[in-house]
Design a protein around this motif. Structure first.
Motif, mmCIF file in Angstrom:
data_model
loop_
_atom_site.group_PDB
_atom_site.id
_atom_site.type_symbol
_atom_site.label_atom_id
_atom_site.label_comp_id
_atom_site.label_asym_id
_atom_site.label_seq_id
_atom_site.Cartn_x
_atom_site.Cartn_y
_atom_site.Cartn_z
ATOM 1 N N LEU A 1 31.592 42.722 29.236
ATOM 2 C CA LEU A 1 31.979 43.331 30.511
ATOM 3 C C LEU A 1 31.974 42.511 31.766
ATOM 4 C CD1 LEU A 1 30.030 46.833 29.797
ATOM 5 C CD2 LEU A 1 32.742 46.374 29.821
ATOM 6 N N TYR A 2 30.790 41.726 31.665
ATOM 7 C CA TYR A 2 30.577 41.224 33.070
ATOM 8 C C TYR A 2 31.293 39.645 32.978
ATOM 9 C CZ TYR A 2 28.077 39.317 36.896
ATOM 10 O OH TYR A 2 27.532 38.840 38.423
ATOM 11 N N THR B 1 33.279 34.738 49.953
ATOM 12 C CA THR B 1 34.433 35.300 50.616
ATOM 13 C C THR B 1 35.919 34.691 50.338
ATOM 14 O OG1 THR B 1 34.542 33.595 52.372
ATOM 15 C CG2 THR B 1 33.337 35.698 52.873
ATOM 16 N N PHE B 2 35.837 33.768 49.465
ATOM 17 C CA PHE B 2 37.152 33.027 49.250
ATOM 18 C C PHE B 2 36.941 32.482 47.797
ATOM 19 C CE2 PHE B 2 39.799 29.280 48.256
ATOM 20 C CZ PHE B 2 40.983 29.798 48.187
ATOM 21 N N LEU B 3 36.389 31.821 47.293
ATOM 22 C CA LEU B 3 36.191 31.069 45.779
ATOM 23 C C LEU B 3 36.033 32.278 44.843
ATOM 24 C CD1 LEU B 3 36.420 28.468 44.268
ATOM 25 C CD2 LEU B 3 33.842 28.263 44.621
ATOM 26 N N ARG B 4 35.064 33.001 44.915
ATOM 27 C CA ARG B 4 34.753 34.064 43.841
ATOM 28 C C ARG B 4 36.095 34.896 43.632
ATOM 29 N NH1 ARG B 4 29.461 37.599 44.711
ATOM 30 N NH2 ARG B 4 28.713 35.392 44.525
ATOM 31 N N PHE B 5 36.850 35.448 44.511
ATOM 32 C CA PHE B 5 38.001 36.104 44.268
ATOM 33 C C PHE B 5 39.217 35.272 43.879
ATOM 34 C CE2 PHE B 5 35.811 38.681 47.760
ATOM 35 C CZ PHE B 5 35.539 39.866 47.055
ATOM 36 N N SER B 6 39.280 33.924 44.318
ATOM 37 C CA SER B 6 40.273 33.003 43.891
ATOM 38 C C SER B 6 39.996 32.895 42.197
ATOM 39 C CB SER B 6 40.447 31.598 44.478
ATOM 40 O OG SER B 6 40.556 31.942 45.838
ATOM 41 N N LEU B 7 38.757 32.589 41.867
ATOM 42 C CA LEU B 7 38.459 32.316 40.497
ATOM 43 C C LEU B 7 38.688 33.759 39.661
ATOM 44 C CD1 LEU B 7 35.501 29.881 40.460
ATOM 45 C CD2 LEU B 7 37.857 29.467 40.167
ATOM 46 N N ARG C 1 40.881 33.743 36.291
ATOM 47 C CA ARG C 1 40.610 34.066 35.011
ATOM 48 C C ARG C 1 41.224 35.212 34.590
ATOM 49 N NH1 ARG C 1 34.824 35.744 36.312
ATOM 50 N NH2 ARG C 1 34.636 36.297 34.216
ATOM 51 N N ALA C 2 41.840 36.179 35.393
ATOM 52 C CA ALA C 2 42.525 37.220 34.931
ATOM 53 C C ALA C 2 44.141 36.818 34.749
ATOM 54 C CB ALA C 2 42.597 38.377 36.246
ATOM 55 N N GLU D 1 37.302 43.338 39.039
ATOM 56 C CA GLU D 1 37.185 42.947 40.562
ATOM 57 C C GLU D 1 38.654 43.149 41.058
ATOM 58 O OE1 GLU D 1 35.467 39.271 41.427
ATOM 59 O OE2 GLU D 1 33.968 39.307 39.640
ATOM 60 N N LEU D 2 39.766 42.642 40.702
ATOM 61 C CA LEU D 2 40.905 42.580 41.193
ATOM 62 C C LEU D 2 41.663 44.136 41.108
ATOM 63 C CD1 LEU D 2 42.528 39.422 39.292
ATOM 64 C CD2 LEU D 2 41.825 39.632 41.841
ATOM 65 N N LEU D 3 41.268 44.805 40.306
ATOM 66 C CA LEU D 3 41.643 46.172 40.188
ATOM 67 C C LEU D 3 40.836 46.895 41.663
ATOM 68 C CD1 LEU D 3 42.928 48.756 39.113
ATOM 69 C CD2 LEU D 3 41.016 49.121 37.728
ATOM 70 N N GLY D 4 39.591 46.462 42.025
ATOM 71 C CA GLY D 4 38.784 46.989 42.957
ATOM 72 C C GLY D 4 39.453 46.687 44.237
#
Length: 215
Positions: free
Chosen positions: A108-109, A185-191, A195-196, A117-120
């Protein structure tokens, strides 16, 4: 379920007994640890796999964002290969906490989290477009999320600095805060996006390590 390949120490005879590293996966470090769990549980062999939290290790790492993305894409594929290859462990009481808790956590994690995350994010954007969301509240909530994430990271970072009795200059302090803000604010969503999309072209590149520049 994983001891990083660069930092793992294993009992040689046990590793030989399970067949050594598996060269058909891109996450051979995790796959070996999971196989050691499986082997020991199935053969009722007493064993321990420990994380040495006080170890000081040095490794080469990517310094460019493009290289980091390639590394994380490879890690995501290796994670999938490992979890699919050992899927019988999921929620299986024969494997104890590894099957009941650890496997589920990684599923899950780690494996599915970028999609969640991207669905959110997509849901949030659509809600704004369809006027179903209080934008002011959303921005405040996102700011709280970012500040909380920065606080957690800085707490962990400064705790480590304190325990090894290291001193930071004012410039290093400011850079650490900026880096934490950038990460949240940026790197987490980029990665998460990297990954997706790691499985695009998976069939062709499932064993293609590629070149990775490290320093």
């Amino acid at each position: 379920m994983i001891i990083s390949g660069a930092f793992g120490l294993f009992e040689k005879k046990t590793v030989i007994a399970v067949g050594g590293y598996d060269n058909s996966t891109m996450g051979e470090d995790m796959e070996l640890v999971v196989r050691l769990h499986e082997f020991s549980r199935m053969n009722r062999k007493p064993y321990k796999i420990h994380f040495a939290q006080d170890a000081i290790c040095w490794s080469q790492t990517p310094e460019k964002l493009s290289e980091l993305c390639k590394q994380r894409k490879r890690w995501q594929r290796g994670l999938f290969q490992c979890m699919w290859g050992h899927r019988k462990m999921l929620a299986n009481p024969r494997y104890g906490a590894v099957g009941l808790l650890s496997y589920l956590y990684f599923l899950l994690y780690e494996l599915l989290s970028p999609f969640i995350e991207l669905l959110g994010v997509l849901t949030m954007v659509l809600s704004v477009v369809m006027d179903m969301l209080n934008v002011k509240f959303m921005l405040v909530f996102l700011a709280c999320y970012a500040l909380y994430g920065i606080l957690l990271t800085l707490t962990a970072y400064f705790s480590r600095i304190y325990t090894i009795d290291q001193r930071l200059s004012f410039r290093e302090l400011i850079l650490a805060i900026i880096a934490c803000f950038f990460e949240t604010t940026f790197l987490r969503f980029s990665l998460a996006f990297v990954r997706a999309t790691a499985f695009v072209g998976y069939k062709k590149n499932k064993l293609n390590w590629g070149k990775l520049e490290r320093k």
